[in-house]
Design an enzyme around this catalytic site. Sequence first.
Site, mmCIF file in Angstrom:
data_model
loop_
_atom_site.group_PDB
_atom_site.id
_atom_site.type_symbol
_atom_site.label_atom_id
_atom_site.label_comp_id
_atom_site.label_asym_id
_atom_site.label_seq_id
_atom_site.Cartn_x
_atom_site.Cartn_y
_atom_site.Cartn_z
ATOM 1 N N GLY A 33 -26.583 188.563 45.792
ATOM 2 C CA GLY A 33 -27.796 187.761 45.784
ATOM 3 C C GLY A 33 -27.491 186.280 45.844
ATOM 4 N N ASN A 34 -28.501 185.471 45.633
ATOM 5 C CA ASN A 34 -28.304 184.025 45.616
ATOM 6 C C ASN A 34 -29.234 183.392 44.584
ATOM 7 O OD1 ASN A 34 -30.895 183.126 47.005
ATOM 8 N ND2 ASN A 34 -30.062 184.530 48.539
ATOM 9 N N ARG A 35 -29.105 182.096 44.407
ATOM 10 C CA ARG A 35 -29.789 181.413 43.307
ATOM 11 C C ARG A 35 -31.185 180.894 43.648
ATOM 12 N NH1 ARG A 35 -26.089 180.791 39.310
ATOM 13 N NH2 ARG A 35 -23.903 180.701 39.946
#
Length: 236
Positions: A33-35
Amino acid sequence: ARRDALPRDLEGRHVAISAGGTREPLDPVRFLGNRSSGRQGFALARVAAQRGATVTLVAAHTADLDPPAGVDLVRVGTALELREAMREAAKTADVVVMAAAVADFRPATTAEHKIKKSDDRPDPVVELTRNPDILAELVVHRFPGQLVVGFAAETGDAEAGPLEHGRAKLARKGCDLLVVNAVGDGQAFEVEHNSGWLLSAEDGGASATELPLGGKAELAALLWDAVSKKLEYVPP
Ligand code: CTP
Ligand code: CA
């Protein structure tokens, strides 16, 4: 902001907005995932609805945000799901905005069962596959008069500054407008220092409109101002 102080310039328009970060599963309990918080996309949706638009908000993973009032919220997980939902929404949208942080790669395979560690087998290596470029696809499939907007977070590097990277991305993606956020760039990493520019394909991004430091709702308002100006112009 007083609601009745806002222009109703998006009345009768349908806008499709993607937000948040995609999650690409490795197995039933893990993902890449990412932020991305989704805040910018949600602000865009909220302001568009306040200005009279019919809004489809396609949201991948976000922080715990209140969904904007009066928008059609579609939840997705992966880049491939986001692509399907945006394709569907784009069929009737006057404006398509890709504010989501789409994972560039996904695990080549998703394990059906939870991956176990094992002492007698080597540690696993995750093989990645490229996700489709949804923005570029939406550009290819756009209908006459439909506007497509992209976002880019750029740092400078040895070759060029963030603005030059943004101009190159505008050309590469083929979208009508590109919001460029300058991030990092030798400054302290933790600083939420988002200066940026709005680039238009009309002049190849030459006349970059500066986006002053401000909240995400202010940026949203400036973007919708530019969009609504473009929607007004009907080529002869
Ligand atoms: N985007 C997309 N599909 C992808 C990757 C990105 O639609 N697979 C969209 C993003 O939503 C954003 C724009 O493309 O609107 C720019 O994303 P960015 O990550 O800056 O561009 P990339 O082409 O992925 O280039 P980079 O190698 O710099 O990450
Ligand atoms: Ca990317």
